[in-house]
Design a protein around this motif. Structure first.
Motif, short mmCIF file in Angstrom:
data_model
loop_
_atom_site.label_atom_id
_atom_site.label_comp_id
_atom_site.label_asym_id
_atom_site.label_seq_id
_atom_site.Cartn_x
_atom_site.Cartn_y
_atom_site.Cartn_z
N ARG A 41 22.15 18.46 -51.66
CA ARG A 41 21.36 19.66 -51.96
C ARG A 41 21.90 20.46 -53.14
N TYR A 42 23.19 20.28 -53.45
CA TYR A 42 23.79 21.03 -54.56
C TYR A 42 23.55 20.34 -55.91
N PHE A 43 22.95 19.16 -55.86
CA PHE A 43 22.82 18.37 -57.09
C PHE A 43 21.36 18.11 -57.45
N LYS A 44 20.53 19.10 -57.17
CA LYS A 44 19.08 18.94 -57.42
C LYS A 44 18.76 18.80 -58.90
N LYS A 63 29.53 11.50 -64.02
CA LYS A 63 30.26 12.42 -64.90
C LYS A 63 30.85 13.57 -64.08
N HIS A 64 30.06 14.07 -63.14
CA HIS A 64 30.57 15.18 -62.33
C HIS A 64 31.75 14.74 -61.45
N GLY A 65 31.70 13.49 -60.99
CA GLY A 65 32.82 12.96 -60.20
C GLY A 65 34.12 13.01 -61.01
N THR A 67 34.69 15.12 -63.47
CA THR A 67 35.03 16.56 -63.61
C THR A 67 35.80 17.05 -62.39
N VAL A 68 35.32 16.67 -61.21
CA VAL A 68 35.98 17.12 -59.97
C VAL A 68 37.41 16.57 -59.90
N LEU A 69 37.54 15.30 -60.22
CA LEU A 69 38.88 14.71 -60.13
C LEU A 69 39.83 15.35 -61.15
N VAL A 91 35.80 31.21 -56.36
CA VAL A 91 34.74 32.21 -56.56
C VAL A 91 33.47 31.51 -57.07
N LEU A 92 33.65 30.60 -58.02
CA LEU A 92 32.50 29.88 -58.58
C LEU A 92 31.74 29.12 -57.48
N HIS A 93 32.49 28.38 -56.65
CA HIS A 93 31.84 27.57 -55.61
C HIS A 93 31.19 28.44 -54.54
N SER A 94 31.78 29.59 -54.26
CA SER A 94 31.19 30.41 -53.20
C SER A 94 30.07 31.28 -53.74
N LYS A 96 28.60 31.55 -56.92
CA LYS A 96 27.57 31.07 -57.84
C LYS A 96 26.89 29.80 -57.31
N LEU A 97 27.71 28.85 -56.86
CA LEU A 97 27.13 27.56 -56.45
C LEU A 97 26.71 27.56 -54.98
N HIS A 98 27.27 28.50 -54.20
CA HIS A 98 26.98 28.60 -52.76
C HIS A 98 27.23 27.28 -52.01
N VAL A 99 28.31 26.64 -52.36
CA VAL A 99 28.67 25.38 -51.69
C VAL A 99 29.34 25.73 -50.35
N ASP A 100 28.81 25.16 -49.28
CA ASP A 100 29.41 25.37 -47.96
C ASP A 100 30.84 24.80 -48.00
N ASP A 102 32.82 23.67 -45.87
CA ASP A 102 33.09 22.47 -45.06
C ASP A 102 33.01 21.21 -45.92
N ASN A 103 32.21 21.30 -46.99
CA ASN A 103 32.02 20.13 -47.84
C ASN A 103 33.27 19.74 -48.64
N PHE A 104 34.16 20.69 -48.84
CA PHE A 104 35.40 20.35 -49.57
C PHE A 104 36.19 19.30 -48.81
N ARG A 105 36.24 19.52 -47.49
CA ARG A 105 36.96 18.57 -46.63
C ARG A 105 36.30 17.19 -46.69
N LEU A 106 34.97 17.17 -46.68
CA LEU A 106 34.25 15.89 -46.69
C LEU A 106 34.54 15.11 -47.97
N LEU A 107 34.54 15.82 -49.08
CA LEU A 107 34.82 15.15 -50.36
C LEU A 107 36.29 14.69 -50.40
N ALA A 108 37.17 15.52 -49.87
CA ALA A 108 38.60 15.14 -49.85
C ALA A 108 38.79 13.87 -49.01
N ALA A 141 42.58 26.25 -50.52
CA ALA A 141 42.57 27.15 -51.68
C ALA A 141 41.13 27.34 -52.21
N LEU A 142 40.37 26.25 -52.24
CA LEU A 142 38.99 26.37 -52.72
C LEU A 142 38.14 27.19 -51.77
N GLY A 143 38.48 27.15 -50.49
CA GLY A 143 37.70 27.88 -49.49
C GLY A 143 38.18 29.30 -49.30
#
Ligand code: HNI
Length: 147
Positions: A41-44, A63-65, A67-69, A91-94, A96-100, A102-108, A141-143
């Motif tokens: 949903r964050y990558f529409k 490309k975004h993968g 960037t994240v790494l 701050v950006l993820h919360s 501006k991007l409104h990323v939940d 919980d998703n940080f853990r999933l990506l990790a 830290a991201l959360g």
């Protein structure tokens, strides 16, 4: 403040030193989007992500993968202040991007699986322990901005 043993520091540095960011970054993000489809949903605005094949061949996602790494590099270089290092990104993820968060853990977790698959039997339990500890600190830290 998190304490790191010399062994943990050395394991974490060696995992990243041997990592091909351009390969692992996309693989981890792609895996996350396929295994946990609600994260799409964050990558529409990232073009076609309708099917597994579309996600796998989507250049913007790849490309975004990367960037994240590369974003994890900041934590690697500032292991004694990961919280401070990620204050702005949190701050950006919360806000501006409104990323939940919980998703940080999933990506990790997806990143751990991709690294494990790549390293095979070289990915020993103590390597996993150090790597996951590092990622947990990053996730926290991201959360942080959300708490
Ligand atoms: Ni995340 C942007 C790092 C997890 C969705 N993200 C970034 C940027 C970095 C980054 C760096 C670029 C910031 C900039 O432009 O200044 N993200 C990280 C890290 C993690 C992470 C280190 C966790 C390990 N991000 C996630 C997760 C999601 C996510 C789990 C959603 C599921 N990130 C985004 C989105 C953007 C983003 C969306 C904006 C992308 C764009 O280009 O529009």
């Amino acid at each position: 403040m998190v304490d790191w043993t010399a062994q943990e520091r050395s394991i974490i540095s060696s995992i990243f030193a041997n990592m091909n960011y351009d390969d692992i970054g996309p693989k981890a993000l792609i895996r996350c989007l396929i295994v946990y489809p609600w994260t799409l949903r964050y990558f529409k605005d990232f073009g076609d992500t309708q099917t597994v094949d579309a996600i796998k061949s989507n250049a913007l996602i790849a490309k975004h993968g990367k960037t994240v790494l590369h974003g994890l590099d900041r934590a690697l270089k500032n292991m004694d202040d990961i919280k401070g290092t990620y204050a702005e990104l949190s701050v950006l993820h919360s806000e501006k991007l409104h990323v939940d968060p919980d998703n940080f853990r999933l990506l990790a977790d997806c990143l751990t699986i991709v690294v494990a698959a790549q390293m095979g039997s070289k990915f020993t339990p103590d390597m996993q322990a150090a790597f996951q500890k590092f990622l947990s600190v990053v996730v926290f830290a991201l959360g942080r901005q959300y708490h």
